[in-house]
Structures are given as structure tokens and as C-alpha cells.
Write a protein that holds these residues in place. Structure first.
Motif, PDB file in Angstrom:
ATOM      1  N   PHE A  27     -13.135  20.121  -8.731  1.00 19.65           N
ATOM      2  CA  PHE A  27     -11.832  19.461  -8.755  1.00 19.65           C
ATOM      3  C   PHE A  27     -11.729  18.438  -9.874  1.00 19.65           C
ATOM      4  N   ILE A  28     -12.840  17.807 -10.241  1.00 21.28           N
ATOM      5  CA  ILE A  28     -12.817  16.900 -11.392  1.00 21.28           C
ATOM      6  C   ILE A  28     -12.453  17.687 -12.643  1.00 21.28           C
ATOM      7  N   PHE A  29     -13.121  18.824 -12.837  1.00 20.10           N
ATOM      8  CA  PHE A  29     -12.802  19.679 -13.978  1.00 20.10           C
ATOM      9  C   PHE A  29     -11.346  20.126 -13.924  1.00 20.10           C
ATOM     10  N   TYR A  30     -10.914  20.525 -12.744  1.00 18.24           N
ATOM     11  CA  TYR A  30      -9.559  21.043 -12.554  1.00 18.24           C
ATOM     12  C   TYR A  30      -8.512  19.984 -12.892  1.00 18.24           C
ATOM     13  N   ARG A  31      -8.730  18.742 -12.473  1.00 18.35           N
ATOM     14  CA  ARG A  31      -7.783  17.655 -12.774  1.00 18.35           C
ATOM     15  C   ARG A  31      -7.731  17.397 -14.277  1.00 18.35           C
TER      16      ARG A  31
ATOM     17  N   GLN B 113       2.801  25.563 -17.572  1.00 15.12           N
ATOM     18  CA  GLN B 113       1.432  26.026 -17.353  1.00 15.12           C
ATOM     19  C   GLN B 113       0.832  25.362 -16.116  1.00 15.12           C
ATOM     20  N   VAL B 114       1.138  24.088 -15.905  1.00 12.86           N
ATOM     21  CA  VAL B 114       0.664  23.388 -14.705  1.00 12.86           C
ATOM     22  C   VAL B 114       1.214  24.076 -13.465  1.00 12.86           C
ATOM     23  N   VAL B 115       2.499  24.404 -13.488  1.00 10.16           N
ATOM     24  CA  VAL B 115       3.140  25.047 -12.345  1.00 10.16           C
ATOM     25  C   VAL B 115       2.483  26.391 -12.054  1.00 10.16           C
ATOM     26  N   PHE B 116       2.284  27.218 -13.066  1.00  8.52           N
ATOM     27  CA  PHE B 116       1.713  28.546 -12.849  1.00  8.52           C
ATOM     28  C   PHE B 116       0.265  28.480 -12.372  1.00  8.52           C
ATOM     29  N   ILE B 117      -0.515  27.605 -12.972  1.00  7.90           N
ATOM     30  CA  ILE B 117      -1.916  27.486 -12.559  1.00  7.90           C
ATOM     31  C   ILE B 117      -2.012  26.975 -11.126  1.00  7.90           C
ATOM     32  N   GLN B 118      -1.206  25.979 -10.776  1.00  7.39           N
ATOM     33  CA  GLN B 118      -1.272  25.433  -9.431  1.00  7.39           C
ATOM     34  C   GLN B 118      -0.737  26.414  -8.398  1.00  7.39           C
ATOM     35  N   LEU B 119       0.314  27.130  -8.742  1.00  4.56           N
ATOM     36  CA  LEU B 119       0.841  28.141  -7.829  1.00  4.56           C
ATOM     37  C   LEU B 119      -0.221  29.206  -7.557  1.00  4.56           C
ATOM     38  N   GLY B 120      -0.885  29.662  -8.596  1.00  5.96           N
ATOM     39  CA  GLY B 120      -1.960  30.638  -8.420  1.00  5.96           C
ATOM     40  C   GLY B 120      -3.102  30.095  -7.576  1.00  5.96           C
ATOM     41  N   SER B 121      -3.479  28.859  -7.823  1.00  5.16           N
ATOM     42  CA  SER B 121      -4.560  28.238  -7.060  1.00  5.16           C
ATOM     43  C   SER B 121      -4.201  28.106  -5.589  1.00  5.16           C
ATOM     44  N   SER B 122      -2.990  27.640  -5.310  1.00  9.58           N
ATOM     45  CA  SER B 122      -2.562  27.461  -3.914  1.00  9.58           C
ATOM     46  C   SER B 122      -2.449  28.802  -3.195  1.00  9.58           C
TER      47      SER B 122
ATOM     48  N   ASN C 105      -8.431  15.684  -2.037  1.00  9.47           N
ATOM     49  CA  ASN C 105      -7.730  14.405  -1.898  1.00  9.47           C
ATOM     50  C   ASN C 105      -8.455  13.277  -2.620  1.00  9.47           C
ATOM     51  N   ALA C 106      -9.778  13.232  -2.508  1.00  4.62           N
ATOM     52  CA  ALA C 106     -10.532  12.156  -3.171  1.00  4.62           C
ATOM     53  C   ALA C 106     -10.415  12.258  -4.693  1.00  4.62           C
ATOM     54  N   THR C 107     -10.516  13.472  -5.228  1.00  2.00           N
ATOM     55  CA  THR C 107     -10.461  13.599  -6.689  1.00  2.00           C
ATOM     56  C   THR C 107      -9.051  13.348  -7.223  1.00  2.00           C
ATOM     57  N   MET C 108      -8.035  13.740  -6.481  1.00  2.62           N
ATOM     58  CA  MET C 108      -6.671  13.460  -6.961  1.00  2.62           C
ATOM     59  C   MET C 108      -6.390  11.961  -6.918  1.00  2.62           C
TER      60      MET C 108
ATOM     61  N   SER D 246       0.903  15.447 -11.396  1.00  2.58           N
ATOM     62  CA  SER D 246      -0.225  15.281 -10.476  1.00  2.58           C
ATOM     63  C   SER D 246       0.257  15.206  -9.032  1.00  2.58           C
ATOM     64  N   ALA D 247       1.372  14.524  -8.815  1.00  4.06           N
ATOM     65  CA  ALA D 247       1.935  14.452  -7.462  1.00  4.06           C
ATOM     66  C   ALA D 247       2.367  15.837  -6.982  1.00  4.06           C
ATOM     67  N   TYR D 248       2.938  16.622  -7.885  1.00  6.56           N
ATOM     68  CA  TYR D 248       3.308  18.005  -7.541  1.00  6.56           C
ATOM     69  C   TYR D 248       2.062  18.808  -7.168  1.00  6.56           C
ATOM     70  N   VAL D 249       1.034  18.695  -7.961  1.00  2.00           N
ATOM     71  CA  VAL D 249      -0.215  19.420  -7.692  1.00  2.00           C
ATOM     72  C   VAL D 249      -0.773  19.006  -6.339  1.00  2.00           C
ATOM     73  N   TRP D 250      -0.813  17.708  -6.095  1.00  2.00           N
ATOM     74  CA  TRP D 250      -1.350  17.188  -4.837  1.00  2.00           C
ATOM     75  C   TRP D 250      -0.514  17.684  -3.663  1.00  2.00           C
ATOM     76  N   ALA D 251       0.806  17.629  -3.788  1.00  2.00           N
ATOM     77  CA  ALA D 251       1.685  18.092  -2.705  1.00  2.00           C
ATOM     78  C   ALA D 251       1.467  19.582  -2.436  1.00  2.00           C
ATOM     79  N   SER D 252       1.336  20.372  -3.482  1.00  2.00           N
ATOM     80  CA  SER D 252       1.129  21.807  -3.258  1.00  2.00           C
ATOM     81  C   SER D 252      -0.232  22.075  -2.618  1.00  2.00           C
ATOM     82  N   GLU D 253      -1.234  21.273  -2.947  1.00  2.00           N
ATOM     83  CA  GLU D 253      -2.538  21.415  -2.294  1.00  2.00           C
ATOM     84  C   GLU D 253      -2.452  21.043  -0.814  1.00  2.00           C
ATOM     85  N   LEU D 254      -1.705  19.987  -0.502  1.00  2.00           N
ATOM     86  CA  LEU D 254      -1.539  19.596   0.898  1.00  2.00           C
ATOM     87  C   LEU D 254      -0.780  20.662   1.688  1.00  2.00           C
ATOM     88  N   VAL D 255       0.252  21.232   1.087  1.00  2.00           N
ATOM     89  CA  VAL D 255       1.008  22.294   1.760  1.00  2.00           C
ATOM     90  C   VAL D 255       0.123  23.518   1.978  1.00  2.00           C
TER      91      VAL D 255
END
Length: 188
Positions: free
Chosen positions: A4-8, A19-28, A78-81, A123-132
Motif C-alpha cells: 500500500f505504501i508503493f500503491y499510494r 488514470q487514478v480513477v481507472f487504477i482504483q476502480l480495477g483494484s476495488s 487505512n493506516a497507509t492512507m 486520495s480521499a476518493y481512493v480511500w472512499a472506494s477502498e472502504l466501499v
């Protein structure tokens, strides 16, 4: 947590917010699909056959272990974000900001116009999508496999109370590593 450190930090190198949107959507989507599939009994049987697990490692033990793995993944996310947002803020507004030009978010000719506010919003978008995604997976675990990840974690913490301070200390150590990793990033 290292992943997650690398990912952030990866998001600092992307060319545009799409690119952030597509990568995070794929990850989620990957998390929402792969974890429930991994908990299936047929996957357990396949792994038991391939890995030559003995009869002592039952399906119930496998489910508990996979639930613990998923819980620890959520703690790491959560800790890394939280660490990433804190350190970006400190490096952007802190008294030593002149020594970290990348975190002043001044655009160069060859890259997208990153700004501090965009980085925090993304980052907030990424975090929210991870929580969802986490909530969806926990819901699927409960509905399909009758396994409550949170209840299992609470049970484990009551059974092994020394694990809580150890997790906190590991998280603090990793957050320090995030800072040192970000300081040494070279974007040239």
C-alpha cells in the motif's frame, strides 16, 4: 503494508486524474471479486490438494484465516492512507517544505498540473472506494459464507490482547517508513 505504501506513492507518477480513477476502480473490483471467490469451498479443496494440506487444516480454519487476512488488509489500507495524507500535508506546509520541491506541487512543462488540493481529493476518493469495497466484501462474507470478519477480529483481540499494541507499533513503524520513502522519492 509495503504494497500500500508503493500503491499510494504510485499516484504521484500518474499523468492525469483519469488514470487514478481507472487504477482504483480495477483494484476495488479485484478485491470485491477475488476475496469472496477465495473463500469458496472449491478453492479451499483445490488449495488443500495443491498445497498438500493435512486434514488438520479444516475449511473453518481456512475461512477464519482468510477473514483475518482481509481484516489486516483493511487495517493496512487505512493506516497507509492516513499516513500518506498526513505526510503529504506535512511536507507541503511544513517548515522544511523548501527541501522537498515535489511536494510544493509546482507543475513542470512535461507533466499534469498536480496541486495539493487535487492530491488530497484524489486520495480521499481512493480511500472512499477502498472502504466501499471492504464493506461489500464483508457483506458478501456474511451473506454467502456466514462469516463476520469484524466479529472474528474482536474475538481474536479478546483472545490475544497483546496483539493490539503490537499492531499499533507496527503501524507507527510503517508510517515512519512512508515518510522516509516519500522524502527519498526521485521524480526526475
Amino acid at each position: 503494508m509495503t504494497y500500500f505504501i508503493f500503491y499510494r506513492n504510485l499516484f504521484s507518477r500518474l499523468q492525469n486524474p483519469e488514470q487514478v480513477v481507472f487504477i482504483q476502480l480495477g483494484s476495488s473490483l479485484w478485491v470485491v471479486v477475488i476475496y469472496p471467490v477465495r473463500m469458496a469451498r472449491w478453492v479451499y479443496r483445490l488449495l488443500a490438494f495443491c498445497c498438500r494440506w493435512s486434514d488438520d487444516y479444516t475449511y473453518d480454519m481456512y475461512v477464519k484465516q482468510l477473514g483475518r487476512t482481509f481484516f489486516l488488509r483493511n487495517v493496512a489500507e487505512n493506516a497507509t492512507m492516513l499516513g500518506f495524507l498526513c505526510w503529504v500535508t506535512v511536507l507541503h506546509f511544513g517548515p522544511n517544505r523548501i527541501h522537498y520541491p515535489h511536494f510544493q506541487f509546482k507543475p513542470r512543462d512535461d507533466e499534469f498540473d498536480y496541486k495539493y488540493s487535487l492530491t488530497v481529493r484524489a486520495s480521499a476518493y481512493v480511500w472512499a472506494s477502498e472502504l466501499v469495497a471492504s464493506r461489500i466484501v464483508r457483506f458478501l462474507f456474511r451473506c454467502i459464507y456466514r462469516h463476520d470478519v469484524s466479529a472474528e477480529a474482536v474475538h481474536d483481540f479478546r483472545r490475544y490482547p497483546h496483539a493490539v499494541p503490537a499492531m499499533v507499533l507496527v503501524a507507527i513503524h510503517v508510517l515512519q517508513n512512508i515518510l522516509f520513502g516519500m522524502i527519498h522519492l526521485s521524480f526526475s
